[in-house]
Design an enzyme around this catalytic site. Structure first.
Site, PDB file in Angstrom:
ATOM      1  CG  HIS A   7      -0.598   0.038   2.734  1.00 62.58           C
ATOM      2  ND1 HIS A   7      -0.092  -1.279   3.430  1.00 62.58           N
ATOM      3  CD2 HIS A   7       0.143   0.835   3.187  1.00 62.58           C
ATOM      4  CE1 HIS A   7       0.562  -1.014   4.320  1.00 62.58           C
ATOM      5  NE2 HIS A   7       0.938   0.244   4.253  1.00 62.58           N
ATOM      6  CG  HIS A  79       3.785   4.735   5.612  1.00 61.32           C
ATOM      7  ND1 HIS A  79       3.227   5.051   6.381  1.00 61.32           N
ATOM      8  CD2 HIS A  79       3.092   3.248   5.250  1.00 61.32           C
ATOM      9  CE1 HIS A  79       2.143   3.922   6.641  1.00 61.32           C
ATOM     10  NE2 HIS A  79       2.412   3.103   6.395  1.00 61.32           N
ATOM     11  CD  GLU A 130       3.538  -0.583   7.204  1.00 55.63           C
ATOM     12  OE1 GLU A 130       2.330   0.634   6.506  1.00 55.63           O
ATOM     13  OE2 GLU A 130       2.851  -1.183   8.009  1.00 55.63           O
TER      14      GLU A 130
END
Ligand code: CO
Length: 134
Positions: A7, A79, A130
């Site tokens: 994502h 992010h 991430e």
């Protein structure tokens, strides 16, 4: 090491406005909001054919995205999240390569119930990154 883009996260001041914009104007499919007190955020996911968009709204006074929203009052890209097969092996290889892991370096359980880690943005082209084990 890197798998699919899981994502892209966008920090928002008002998640209801973000949901309305994406659902009604862009016609997107959106999950129910979910509170993640351990991460200090409320999240929803927009499902796209090839990846997801995550909206993050601050949850609680000590939210890690509160400062970001002070600097970016209209919201903004926060992010990227990449999938990895083995998060501990990935972490150890990244540390050996000189990258810094945020927090205590131990994976936390993320929004999908899977272990996640964040890499220091200064070590990743100025982008908070991430990793999620899938
Ligand atoms: Co994320």
């Amino acid at each position: 090491m890197l798998g699919r883009l899981n994502h892209v996260a966008i920090a928002v001041k008002d998640i209801a406005v973000a949901i309305r914009t994406y659902r009604e104007t862009l016609g997107a499919e959106i999950s129910e909001p979910q509170d993640l007190p351990e991460h200090g955020v409320r999240v929803v996911f927009v499902t796209l054919p090839n990846t997801k968009i995550e909206f993050l709204e601050p949850l609680g006074a000590a939210s890690p995205i509160a400062k970001f929203l002070e600097k970016n009052p209209d919201g903004g890209m926060h992010h990227l999240c990449y999938e990895v097969g083995d998060i501990l092996a990935a972490r150890d290889a990244l540390i050996a390569g000189g990258l810094r892991i945020l927090g205590d370096g131990e994976p936390k359980i993320g929004a999908h119930g899977k272990p996640v880690l964040f890499l220091h943005p200064k070590d990743c082209l100025g982008t908070l990154t991430e990793l999620e084990e899938v």
